[in-house]
Motif scaffolding. Structure first.
Motif, PDB file in Angstrom:
ATOM      1  N   ASP A  51       0.841  -1.199   0.000  1.00 11.53           N
ATOM      2  CA  ASP A  51       0.000   0.000   0.000  1.00 11.53           C
ATOM      3  C   ASP A  51       0.874   1.245   0.000  1.00 11.53           C
ATOM      4  O   ASP A  51       1.527   1.553   0.993  1.00 11.53           O
ATOM      5  N   PRO A  52       0.902   1.995  -1.108  1.00  9.98           N
ATOM      6  CA  PRO A  52       1.763   3.179  -1.196  1.00  9.98           C
ATOM      7  C   PRO A  52       1.202   4.417  -0.478  1.00  9.98           C
ATOM      8  O   PRO A  52       1.855   5.449  -0.427  1.00  9.98           O
ATOM      9  N   THR A  53       0.010   4.302   0.107  1.00  7.34           N
ATOM     10  CA  THR A  53      -0.605   5.436   0.779  1.00  7.34           C
ATOM     11  C   THR A  53       0.263   5.887   1.949  1.00  7.34           C
ATOM     12  O   THR A  53       0.703   5.064   2.751  1.00  7.34           O
ATOM     13  N   PRO A  54       0.531   7.205   2.074  1.00  6.66           N
ATOM     14  CA  PRO A  54       1.332   7.666   3.209  1.00  6.66           C
ATOM     15  C   PRO A  54       0.625   7.389   4.534  1.00  6.66           C
ATOM     16  O   PRO A  54      -0.591   7.519   4.631  1.00  6.66           O
ATOM     17  N   LEU A  55       1.392   7.014   5.529  1.00  6.07           N
ATOM     18  CA  LEU A  55       0.855   6.741   6.850  1.00  6.07           C
ATOM     19  C   LEU A  55       0.943   8.026   7.665  1.00  6.07           C
ATOM     20  O   LEU A  55       2.029   8.535   7.926  1.00  6.07           O
ATOM     21  N   LEU A  56      -0.225   8.568   8.038  1.00  3.64           N
ATOM     22  CA  LEU A  56      -0.291   9.843   8.743  1.00  3.64           C
ATOM     23  C   LEU A  56      -0.859   9.669  10.135  1.00  3.64           C
ATOM     24  O   LEU A  56      -1.689   8.816  10.374  1.00  3.64           O
ATOM     25  N   GLY A  57      -0.405  10.519  11.026  1.00  5.63           N
ATOM     26  CA  GLY A  57      -0.963  10.609  12.366  1.00  5.63           C
ATOM     27  C   GLY A  57      -1.358  12.053  12.609  1.00  5.63           C
ATOM     28  O   GLY A  57      -1.042  12.940  11.817  1.00  5.63           O
ATOM     29  N   TRP A  58      -2.034  12.305  13.694  1.00 10.77           N
ATOM     30  CA  TRP A  58      -2.481  13.659  14.012  1.00 10.77           C
ATOM     31  C   TRP A  58      -1.462  14.317  14.925  1.00 10.77           C
ATOM     32  O   TRP A  58      -1.043  13.749  15.934  1.00 10.77           O
ATOM     33  N   ALA A  59      -1.053  15.515  14.606  1.00 11.84           N
ATOM     34  CA  ALA A  59      -0.053  16.225  15.400  1.00 11.84           C
ATOM     35  C   ALA A  59      -0.590  16.623  16.771  1.00 11.84           C
ATOM     36  O   ALA A  59       0.179  17.009  17.642  1.00 11.84           O
ATOM     37  N   GLY A  60      -1.876  16.511  16.989  1.00 10.91           N
ATOM     38  CA  GLY A  60      -2.457  16.834  18.278  1.00 10.91           C
ATOM     39  C   GLY A  60      -2.312  15.727  19.309  1.00 10.91           C
ATOM     40  O   GLY A  60      -2.661  15.907  20.473  1.00 10.91           O
ATOM     41  N   TRP A  61      -1.772  14.586  18.890  1.00 11.86           N
ATOM     42  CA  TRP A  61      -1.547  13.512  19.841  1.00 11.86           C
ATOM     43  C   TRP A  61      -0.467  13.913  20.826  1.00 11.86           C
ATOM     44  O   TRP A  61       0.530  14.543  20.455  1.00 11.86           O
ATOM     45  N   ASN A  62      -0.633  13.509  22.090  1.00  4.56           N
ATOM     46  CA  ASN A  62       0.436  13.737  23.052  1.00  4.56           C
ATOM     47  C   ASN A  62       1.499  12.654  22.859  1.00  4.56           C
ATOM     48  O   ASN A  62       1.342  11.743  22.035  1.00  4.56           O
ATOM     49  N   LEU A  87      12.532  -1.398  10.592  1.00  3.81           N
ATOM     50  CA  LEU A  87      11.801  -0.939  11.765  1.00  3.81           C
ATOM     51  C   LEU A  87      12.628  -0.020  12.662  1.00  3.81           C
ATOM     52  O   LEU A  87      12.108   0.522  13.631  1.00  3.81           O
ATOM     53  N   VAL A  88      13.895   0.168  12.340  1.00  5.99           N
ATOM     54  CA  VAL A  88      14.753   1.042  13.147  1.00  5.99           C
ATOM     55  C   VAL A  88      14.179   2.462  13.256  1.00  5.99           C
ATOM     56  O   VAL A  88      14.154   3.031  14.349  1.00  5.99           O
ATOM     57  N   PRO A  89      13.669   3.076  12.170  1.00 13.27           N
ATOM     58  CA  PRO A  89      13.090   4.417  12.306  1.00 13.27           C
ATOM     59  C   PRO A  89      11.883   4.450  13.261  1.00 13.27           C
ATOM     60  O   PRO A  89      11.659   5.445  13.935  1.00 13.27           O
ATOM     61  N   VAL A  90      11.129   3.363  13.328  1.00 12.98           N
ATOM     62  CA  VAL A  90       9.980   3.300  14.238  1.00 12.98           C
ATOM     63  C   VAL A  90      10.479   3.300  15.674  1.00 12.98           C
ATOM     64  O   VAL A  90       9.949   4.023  16.537  1.00 12.98           O
ATOM     65  N   VAL A  91      11.509   2.523  15.949  1.00 14.40           N
ATOM     66  CA  VAL A  91      12.087   2.482  17.287  1.00 14.40           C
ATOM     67  C   VAL A  91      12.675   3.853  17.646  1.00 14.40           C
ATOM     68  O   VAL A  91      12.514   4.339  18.776  1.00 14.40           O
ATOM     69  N   ALA A  92      13.315   4.505  16.683  1.00 16.02           N
ATOM     70  CA  ALA A  92      13.859   5.851  16.927  1.00 16.02           C
ATOM     71  C   ALA A  92      12.737   6.829  17.255  1.00 16.02           C
ATOM     72  O   ALA A  92      12.889   7.690  18.125  1.00 16.02           O
ATOM     73  N   GLY A  93      11.611   6.690  16.564  1.00 15.19           N
ATOM     74  CA  GLY A  93      10.458   7.557  16.853  1.00 15.19           C
ATOM     75  C   GLY A  93       9.909   7.318  18.255  1.00 15.19           C
ATOM     76  O   GLY A  93       9.539   8.276  18.943  1.00 15.19           O
ATOM     77  N   ILE A  94       9.883   6.075  18.672  1.00 16.46           N
ATOM     78  CA  ILE A  94       9.425   5.755  20.030  1.00 16.46           C
ATOM     79  C   ILE A  94      10.386   6.388  21.044  1.00 16.46           C
ATOM     80  O   ILE A  94       9.961   6.987  22.027  1.00 16.46           O
ATOM     81  N   ALA A  95      11.691   6.275  20.778  1.00 15.22           N
ATOM     82  CA  ALA A  95      12.687   6.850  21.697  1.00 15.22           C
ATOM     83  C   ALA A  95      12.543   8.361  21.801  1.00 15.22           C
ATOM     84  O   ALA A  95      12.756   8.941  22.868  1.00 15.22           O
ATOM     85  N   GLU A  96      12.140   9.018  20.707  1.00 19.19           N
ATOM     86  CA  GLU A  96      11.974  10.479  20.716  1.00 19.19           C
ATOM     87  C   GLU A  96      10.821  10.936  21.598  1.00 19.19           C
ATOM     88  O   GLU A  96      10.862  12.031  22.154  1.00 19.19           O
ATOM     89  N   VAL A  97       9.783  10.135  21.724  1.00 24.90           N
ATOM     90  CA  VAL A  97       8.618  10.562  22.502  1.00 24.90           C
ATOM     91  C   VAL A  97       8.626  10.042  23.932  1.00 24.90           C
ATOM     92  O   VAL A  97       7.743  10.376  24.721  1.00 24.90           O
ATOM     93  N   LEU A  98       9.632   9.232  24.276  1.00 26.14           N
ATOM     94  CA  LEU A  98       9.747   8.762  25.652  1.00 26.14           C
ATOM     95  C   LEU A  98      10.142   9.919  26.568  1.00 26.14           C
ATOM     96  O   LEU A  98      10.912  10.792  26.165  1.00 26.14           O
TER      97      LEU A  98
END
Length: 99
Positions: A51-62, A87-98
């Motif tokens: 699925d080439p659709t971009p995966l988006l989230g809402w910036a209003g999430w805490n 999956l390394v970028p996903v783990v990096a993203g998790i580390a950024e919000v911890l």
């Protein structure tokens, strides 16, 4: 009052156009609102390979909600057998919000 700007002297900002976005998909996903406050989080290259659709989230999430979204993405991609290096970028993203 001195120093105040009269509301009628401020020009209306120009409307966003398709050319203001890097990708046509971003323009189509933004919806009909034309507010400078609308923001999305792009999770690049972590969607399904089929699925080439971009995966988006809402910036209003805490941070907790962002972390939960990223953990869910990680779990889903891992269950699909995606290589862990992707999956390394996903783990990096998790580390950024911890905290």
């Amino acid at each position: 009052m001195p120093g105040l700007i009269e509301a009628t002297s401020i020009s209306v900002p120009s409307k966003y156009a398709k050319v203001d976005f890097r990708n046509d998909a971003y323009w189509s996903n933004r919806g009909k609102l034309d507010l400078p406050k609308e923001r999305f989080i792009l999770y690049p290259e972590v969607g399904r390979e089929t699925d080439p659709t971009p995966l988006l989230g809402w910036a209003g999430w805490n941070h907790a909600q962002q972390g939960l979204a990223l953990a869910t993405i990680y779990a889903l991609r891992e269950s699909e057998g995606v290589d862990r290096e992707r999956l390394v970028p996903v783990v990096a993203g998790i580390a950024e919000v911890l905290p």
